[in-house]
Write an enzyme that holds these catalytic residues in place. Structure first.
Site, PDB file in Angstrom:
ATOM      1  N   VAL A 150       0.859  -1.179   0.000  1.00  0.00           N
ATOM      2  CA  VAL A 150       0.000   0.000   0.000  1.00  0.00           C
ATOM      3  C   VAL A 150       0.895   1.228   0.000  1.00  0.00           C
ATOM      4  CG1 VAL A 150      -1.683   1.283   1.383  1.00  0.00           C
ATOM      5  CG2 VAL A 150      -1.827  -1.210   1.256  1.00  0.00           C
ATOM      6  N   CYS A 151       0.634   2.157  -0.901  1.00  0.00           N
ATOM      7  CA  CYS A 151       1.461   3.367  -1.007  1.00  0.00           C
ATOM      8  C   CYS A 151       1.300   4.242   0.234  1.00  0.00           C
ATOM      9  CB  CYS A 151       1.081   4.180  -2.230  1.00  0.00           C
ATOM     10  SG  CYS A 151       1.860   5.813  -2.218  1.00  0.00           S
ATOM     11  N   ILE A 152       2.411   4.586   0.848  1.00  0.00           N
ATOM     12  CA  ILE A 152       2.332   5.341   2.112  1.00  0.00           C
ATOM     13  C   ILE A 152       1.779   6.753   1.916  1.00  0.00           C
ATOM     14  CG2 ILE A 152       4.762   6.114   2.039  1.00  0.00           C
ATOM     15  CD1 ILE A 152       4.641   5.683   5.176  1.00  0.00           C
TER      16      ILE A 152
END
Lengths: 133, 130
Positions: free
Chosen positions: B77-79
């Site tokens: 998941v992209c931070i």
């Protein structure tokens, strides 16, 4: 060996978050020393227009960031001619994006390449990875 | 073939996560390798364990968690996208002074570099949504 990465920008700068988050990928991706191009098609061409003012919508105007792309060695920016024309726009309506060519005594060069739909198709054909936003 | 998958839309509202899941399952069944699944934009919402879809519907997050377990998938998941949308793991919750975390089992939070790396390492990067 570096791969050819193309970031395909298809949506208007505001209204949805795609344009802003595309720019975030481009900036991070610049550190990976790949062969990067950006393409702006459809409503995506509005992302590059000059004189953007977001005061009335309470959002951050992130358009100045595009002028910094040259410093990140992102200097192949394809704008589709037909998309501009269909929206009553011309190159004069876009920000002047430049980069400095290290090999020619840091001569300032234009980053934007105005291409026709069929020319852009050839550029796309030549890519290894396409990220579409 | 070594495949990377990018998912750009949230669960249920769009079909992109469903399509990506079906694609991943089919690709694995054919013997392909999935290098990474990267969740971006609203796609990060696929990674919340707090969603409670109706019982007669599929549970998209749980499907990913199960597929991850079965094939040891790398679900990232992209931070940056996650921070905006309130998706966080325990470390990130501590760092941001939040009182809870909501990331589902089998997902991890990391940076956009993971997406670029997938583009570099994979034979194909397949995008779902946007």
């Amino acid at each position: 060996m570096a791969k050819k990465f193309m970031y395909m920008n298809t949506k208007a700068p505001y209204g949805t978050i795609y344009a802003l988050e595309s720019l975030e990928v481009v900036l991070i991706g610049a550190a990976f020393e790949q062969d990067v191009s950006l393409a702006f098609i459809g409503d995506g061409v509005y992302q590059l227009t000059k004189g953007q003012n977001t005061d009335g919508i309470g959002m951050k105007n992130f358009s100045p960031t595009y002028t910094a792309l040259g410093d990140y060695d992102v200097n192949k920016i394809y704008v589709e001619k037909e998309s501009l024309e269909e929206r009553g726009l011309s190159l004069d309506d876009l920000q002047h994006l430049t980069w400095e060519d290290e090999d020619e005594d840091w001569a300032e060069k234009d980053s934007i390449r105005l291409v026709s739909r069929s020319e852009l198709a050839d550029v796309i054909e030549d890519q290894d990875v396409i990220l579409s936003f | 073939m070594k495949l990377g998958i990018q998912i750009n839309e949230g669960p249920y509202q769009h079909q992109s996560s469903d399509s990506a899941y079906q694609f991943a399952k089919a690709a694995l069944a054919k013997g392909h390798e999935i290098f990474r699944v990267f969740f971006y934009h609203d796609g990060v919402n696929n990674g919340t364990r707090l969603a409670v879809p109706p019982q007669d519907d599929r549970n998209i997050t749980q499907q990913w968690t199960e597929l991850q377990k079965e094939h040891n998938l790398d679900l990232v998941v992209c931070i940056a996208a996650a921070q905006r949308r309130g998706l966080m793991d325990e470390d990130e919750a501590k760092r941001q002074g939040k009182d809870a975390n909501n990331i589902a089992e089998g997902f991890r939070i990391s940076g956009l570099g993971q997406l670029i790396e997938a583009g570099i390492e994979c034979d194909r990067l397949v995008t779902f949504g946007a």
